[in-house]
Design an enzyme around this catalytic site. Sequence first.
Site, PDB file in Angstrom:
ATOM      1  N   TYR A  33       0.832  -1.198   0.000  1.00 38.92           N
ATOM      2  CA  TYR A  33       0.000   0.000   0.000  1.00 38.92           C
ATOM      3  C   TYR A  33       0.873   1.258   0.000  1.00 38.92           C
ATOM      4  O   TYR A  33       0.643   2.196  -0.771  1.00 38.92           O
ATOM      5  CB  TYR A  33      -0.927  -0.036   1.221  1.00 38.92           C
ATOM      6  CG  TYR A  33      -1.829   1.156   1.368  1.00 38.92           C
ATOM      7  CD1 TYR A  33      -2.847   1.398   0.451  1.00 38.92           C
ATOM      8  CD2 TYR A  33      -1.671   2.027   2.427  1.00 38.92           C
ATOM      9  CE1 TYR A  33      -3.683   2.494   0.589  1.00 38.92           C
ATOM     10  CE2 TYR A  33      -2.508   3.125   2.579  1.00 38.92           C
ATOM     11  CZ  TYR A  33      -3.507   3.347   1.661  1.00 38.92           C
ATOM     12  OH  TYR A  33      -4.334   4.443   1.807  1.00 38.92           O
ATOM     13  N   TRP A  84      -6.259   0.515   9.949  1.00 37.97           N
ATOM     14  CA  TRP A  84      -6.322   0.540   8.491  1.00 37.97           C
ATOM     15  C   TRP A  84      -5.996  -0.831   7.900  1.00 37.97           C
ATOM     16  O   TRP A  84      -6.529  -1.199   6.860  1.00 37.97           O
ATOM     17  CB  TRP A  84      -5.408   1.634   7.929  1.00 37.97           C
ATOM     18  CG  TRP A  84      -5.498   1.758   6.442  1.00 37.97           C
ATOM     19  CD1 TRP A  84      -4.503   1.539   5.539  1.00 37.97           C
ATOM     20  CD2 TRP A  84      -6.649   2.098   5.648  1.00 37.97           C
ATOM     21  NE1 TRP A  84      -4.959   1.735   4.250  1.00 37.97           N
ATOM     22  CE2 TRP A  84      -6.275   2.083   4.300  1.00 37.97           C
ATOM     23  CE3 TRP A  84      -7.969   2.423   5.972  1.00 37.97           C
ATOM     24  CZ2 TRP A  84      -7.158   2.362   3.250  1.00 37.97           C
ATOM     25  CZ3 TRP A  84      -8.848   2.702   4.928  1.00 37.97           C
ATOM     26  CH2 TRP A  84      -8.439   2.671   3.591  1.00 37.97           C
ATOM     27  N   GLU A 114     -12.533   4.902   4.243  1.00 33.18           N
ATOM     28  CA  GLU A 114     -12.063   5.712   5.366  1.00 33.18           C
ATOM     29  C   GLU A 114     -13.141   5.770   6.448  1.00 33.18           C
ATOM     30  O   GLU A 114     -12.826   5.736   7.639  1.00 33.18           O
ATOM     31  CB  GLU A 114     -11.675   7.122   4.908  1.00 33.18           C
ATOM     32  CG  GLU A 114     -10.437   7.196   4.048  1.00 33.18           C
ATOM     33  CD  GLU A 114      -9.132   6.856   4.750  1.00 33.18           C
ATOM     34  OE1 GLU A 114      -9.093   6.774   6.007  1.00 33.18           O
ATOM     35  OE2 GLU A 114      -8.127   6.660   4.043  1.00 33.18           O
TER      36      GLU A 114
END
Length: 193
Positions: free
Chosen positions: A26, A56, A48
């Site tokens: 990522y 995350w 989000e």
Amino acid sequence: MNDLIVGEDGRARCAWAASAPEYRTYHDEEWGTPLRGDDALFERVSLEAFQSGLSWITILRKRPAFRAAFAGFHIETVAGFGSADVDRLLADAGIVRNRSKIEATLHNARVVLGLPGGLSALLWSYAPDPARRPRPATRADVPAVTAESTAMAKDLKKRGLRFVGPTTAYALMQATGMVDDHLAGCHVAAKRL
């Protein structure tokens, strides 16, 4: 903990990228890279929101299931989801099963459909001038909230979107390259000089 870490490939990275293989990919391939397009940005706004209160990495690992469950985050399709879809999503163990966040995603899709000029143009209108932002040297130089993310969140809420506070808005800005918070010395930052 150092702010940068050198991987086995000899490349320096922001230290957070070393905690899981998914983070490394990522970090190297997505985070801080400019992303445009209404559906692509709707996905990021939605993810989000789902991340709120969670790590995350949880969202990254569930992202393929989220994409399948939410029809690739195609705004028109998600806007057409109804109560049967909410029930289906609540039963889907592959995603975060939070009724408020699921219902907010469907609601947000309906709001986004009515945005004049589209979501991408609106969000990018809050991107600060990169020439006026020095590259952060340490993690301490990376804010959690900025004037731009606060203004973005206020505008999105005024338009009716849910789960879009200033911290979430700044994370979105980082994730989609509206700001580039790769630290000085990071190999990704070096590519973007």
